[in-house]
Structure formats: C-alpha cells, structure tokens
Design a protein around this motif. Sequence first.
Motif, PDB file in Angstrom:
ATOM      1  N   GLY A  55     -38.822 -45.461 -20.970  1.00  0.00           N
ATOM      2  CA  GLY A  55     -39.436 -44.272 -20.385  1.00  0.00           C
ATOM      3  C   GLY A  55     -40.334 -44.585 -19.203  1.00  0.00           C
ATOM      4  N   PRO A  56     -40.975 -43.559 -18.640  1.00  0.00           N
ATOM      5  CA  PRO A  56     -41.868 -43.755 -17.495  1.00  0.00           C
ATOM      6  C   PRO A  56     -43.017 -44.697 -17.819  1.00  0.00           C
ATOM      7  N   VAL A  57     -43.448 -45.446 -16.828  1.00  0.00           N
ATOM      8  CA  VAL A  57     -44.558 -46.389 -17.001  1.00  0.00           C
ATOM      9  C   VAL A  57     -45.894 -45.653 -16.984  1.00  0.00           C
ATOM     10  N   PHE A  58     -46.007 -44.693 -16.076  1.00  0.00           N
ATOM     11  CA  PHE A  58     -47.274 -43.973 -15.912  1.00  0.00           C
ATOM     12  C   PHE A  58     -47.218 -42.586 -16.529  1.00  0.00           C
ATOM     13  N   TYR A  59     -48.392 -42.120 -16.891  1.00  0.00           N
ATOM     14  CA  TYR A  59     -48.539 -40.783 -17.484  1.00  0.00           C
ATOM     15  C   TYR A  59     -49.539 -40.010 -16.635  1.00  0.00           C
ATOM     16  N   LYS A  60     -49.148 -38.831 -16.187  1.00  0.00           N
ATOM     17  CA  LYS A  60     -50.033 -37.990 -15.384  1.00  0.00           C
ATOM     18  C   LYS A  60     -50.418 -36.760 -16.195  1.00  0.00           C
ATOM     19  N   GLN A  61     -51.694 -36.426 -16.174  1.00  0.00           N
ATOM     20  CA  GLN A  61     -52.179 -35.285 -16.940  1.00  0.00           C
ATOM     21  C   GLN A  61     -53.259 -34.559 -16.141  1.00  0.00           C
ATOM     22  N   VAL A  62     -53.204 -33.240 -16.142  1.00  0.00           N
ATOM     23  CA  VAL A  62     -54.214 -32.454 -15.427  1.00  0.00           C
ATOM     24  C   VAL A  62     -55.531 -32.513 -16.190  1.00  0.00           C
ATOM     25  N   ARG A  63     -56.579 -32.883 -15.508  1.00  0.00           N
ATOM     26  CA  ARG A  63     -57.918 -32.936 -16.080  1.00  0.00           C
ATOM     27  C   ARG A  63     -58.863 -32.103 -15.212  1.00  0.00           C
ATOM     28  N   VAL A  64     -60.058 -31.879 -15.735  1.00  0.00           N
ATOM     29  CA  VAL A  64     -61.060 -31.074 -15.031  1.00  0.00           C
ATOM     30  C   VAL A  64     -62.191 -31.980 -14.577  1.00  0.00           C
ATOM     31  N   GLY A  65     -62.499 -31.906 -13.277  1.00  0.00           N
ATOM     32  CA  GLY A  65     -63.544 -32.735 -12.712  1.00  0.00           C
ATOM     33  C   GLY A  65     -64.793 -31.955 -12.358  1.00  0.00           C
ATOM     34  N   LYS A  66     -65.518 -32.475 -11.404  1.00  0.00           N
ATOM     35  CA  LYS A  66     -66.793 -31.866 -10.988  1.00  0.00           C
ATOM     36  C   LYS A  66     -66.589 -30.416 -10.543  1.00  0.00           C
ATOM     37  N   ASN A  67     -67.474 -29.553 -11.015  1.00  0.00           N
ATOM     38  CA  ASN A  67     -67.462 -28.126 -10.670  1.00  0.00           C
ATOM     39  C   ASN A  67     -66.144 -27.427 -11.019  1.00  0.00           C
ATOM     40  N   GLY A  68     -65.439 -27.957 -12.034  1.00  0.00           N
ATOM     41  CA  GLY A  68     -64.216 -27.309 -12.495  1.00  0.00           C
ATOM     42  C   GLY A  68     -62.984 -27.635 -11.683  1.00  0.00           C
ATOM     43  N   SER A  78     -48.972 -44.597 -23.113  1.00  0.00           N
ATOM     44  CA  SER A  78     -49.168 -45.285 -24.389  1.00  0.00           C
ATOM     45  C   SER A  78     -48.538 -44.522 -25.554  1.00  0.00           C
ATOM     46  N   MET A  79     -47.905 -43.391 -25.236  1.00  0.00           N
ATOM     47  CA  MET A  79     -47.281 -42.573 -26.276  1.00  0.00           C
ATOM     48  C   MET A  79     -45.808 -42.341 -25.962  1.00  0.00           C
ATOM     49  N   ILE A  80     -45.094 -41.785 -26.929  1.00  0.00           N
ATOM     50  CA  ILE A  80     -43.694 -41.443 -26.706  1.00  0.00           C
ATOM     51  C   ILE A  80     -43.583 -40.400 -25.607  1.00  0.00           C
ATOM     52  N   VAL A  81     -42.422 -40.288 -25.013  1.00  0.00           N
ATOM     53  CA  VAL A  81     -42.231 -39.455 -23.823  1.00  0.00           C
ATOM     54  C   VAL A  81     -42.600 -37.990 -24.048  1.00  0.00           C
ATOM     55  N   ASN A  82     -42.271 -37.426 -25.204  1.00  0.00           N
ATOM     56  CA  ASN A  82     -42.532 -36.002 -25.453  1.00  0.00           C
ATOM     57  C   ASN A  82     -43.811 -35.764 -26.255  1.00  0.00           C
ATOM     58  N   ALA A  83     -44.790 -36.643 -26.103  1.00  0.00           N
ATOM     59  CA  ALA A  83     -46.024 -36.588 -26.895  1.00  0.00           C
ATOM     60  C   ALA A  83     -46.763 -35.256 -26.760  1.00  0.00           C
ATOM     61  N   ASP A  84     -46.850 -34.718 -25.536  1.00  0.00           N
ATOM     62  CA  ASP A  84     -47.594 -33.474 -25.311  1.00  0.00           C
ATOM     63  C   ASP A  84     -47.003 -32.299 -26.090  1.00  0.00           C
ATOM     64  N   GLN A  85     -45.699 -32.332 -26.294  1.00  0.00           N
ATOM     65  CA  GLN A  85     -45.025 -31.234 -26.985  1.00  0.00           C
ATOM     66  C   GLN A  85     -45.305 -31.231 -28.489  1.00  0.00           C
ATOM     67  N   LEU A  86     -45.877 -32.330 -28.991  1.00  0.00           N
ATOM     68  CA  LEU A  86     -46.129 -32.459 -30.427  1.00  0.00           C
ATOM     69  C   LEU A  86     -47.581 -32.186 -30.816  1.00  0.00           C
ATOM     70  N   VAL A  87     -48.438 -31.935 -29.814  1.00  0.00           N
ATOM     71  CA  VAL A  87     -49.864 -31.723 -30.090  1.00  0.00           C
ATOM     72  C   VAL A  87     -50.090 -30.565 -31.056  1.00  0.00           C
ATOM     73  N   GLU A  88     -49.395 -29.457 -30.814  1.00  0.00           N
ATOM     74  CA  GLU A  88     -49.586 -28.267 -31.660  1.00  0.00           C
ATOM     75  C   GLU A  88     -49.246 -28.556 -33.120  1.00  0.00           C
TER      76      GLU A  88
END
Length: 216
Positions: A55-68, A78-88
């Motif tokens: 799978g992909p080497v890097f993982y990109k995720q939207v985060r919130v920084g200064k002032n939103g 560090s997780m399986i490819v479809n990790a975000d889909q399993l959070v719920e």
Amino acid sequence: MAKAQILINRNKIESRKGYHFIKRSFDLALSVIGLVILSPLFMVIAYKIKEEDGGPVFYKQVRVGKNGHHFKMYKFRSMIVNADQLVEKLQSQNEVEGAMFKLKYDPRITRIGHFIRKHSLDELPQLVNVLKGDMSLVGPRPPLPSEVQQYTNYDMQRLYVVPGCTGLWQATKRNSVGFDEMVSLDLKYIQKASFRYDLLIICKTIMVIFKPNSSY
C-alpha cells in the motif's frame, strides 16, 4: 473540588513577536536539516511499509491548525489502507474520554506500524508540514475536524497557536492521560512557551524515540 481551568490571554500570546520569529526561523532550519539527515531512515521505513502490504507509504489526513485553519498532515502509514473506514465500527471500544479516539490494541495497525508508532517514527514526515508553515516543531497536537466540533470554548484555546510535531503532552504523559489532561498540558505549554522550553521538549522527545513512553 473541581480543577481550576487555565484561561489564556490571546493578545499576550500574539504580541510575542520576537519569540515567534525565532521559533519560525528555528523550525525552518531544523526541518530542512532533519529532512536531509534522516532521508536514509525515510527510505528504510518506506521500503518496510511497501514490503508489508504494497500500500501507500504516506498517509495524509486533514487536521485543524491555528485559528481553525485546515491543512493536510503527513505521516508514515502505520495502519491498513482502509483504516479510516473502520473508525465508526471501533468507536464503542474507544479508551479515551472526550474529543479524541485512541485504542491501545488497535487491530488496524500493521506490523511495521507497531514499531514506528512505538518510537514515534511515523511522525517524521510532519517535517514537511513544518517547512510549509502548517505546523511547528513544538506545539499542541493538531486535532481532527470531527474532534474540534466537540470542543468547548475552553478546549478551543489549543488553537491559539500553531500545532506541533511534538509537545508537552507527547513528550511526557502521552496516552497515559485522557483528553482533559492533554488539553491542560497543551494550555500549560502555550502559557509557558519560550525558546528554552521548546528545546527542553525537543530533547525529551528525542529521548522518547529511544526509550518510548506510553505511545501507541
């Protein structure tokens, strides 16, 4: 007795122009040096991730920084490819109270993922975020947009400053404390922030790489 909550003078934080200039200059210099020196380690980690599941080497995720401000944060995957889909599905097993999801024995973590998370090596690509200005070397952990939606006005004080690759929470208590304690540590850092304090936290973080704390 209820614990006293830290209230931050935002104008006082913003007025520290000299500190912010030195901090940004230090961030730029160290992120460039770090990316160059650590490039062989980047290649080894990338190879191991690719070798395990293709799978992909890097993982990109939207985060919130200064002032939103929203930005894409980079990490080694560090997780399986479809990790975000399993959070719920795993939400009921969340081990942290408040606006954060943590699971010590997370079934989504890969074999190499366990190692790089334990030694905080999965965070190294965030040096690119530091170079771009979305993050600093030291600051509060950048939250997810879904976490910020649950924030109180008190919690929102974490967004008064640029988030960091490491911080007081990451370098000390990490996952041994809950969300409220994490917020308290972040606000303590924001109030006490100085170039010397930043260097102390960076030194503590380097020690954590070789002698891991409660990271997972």
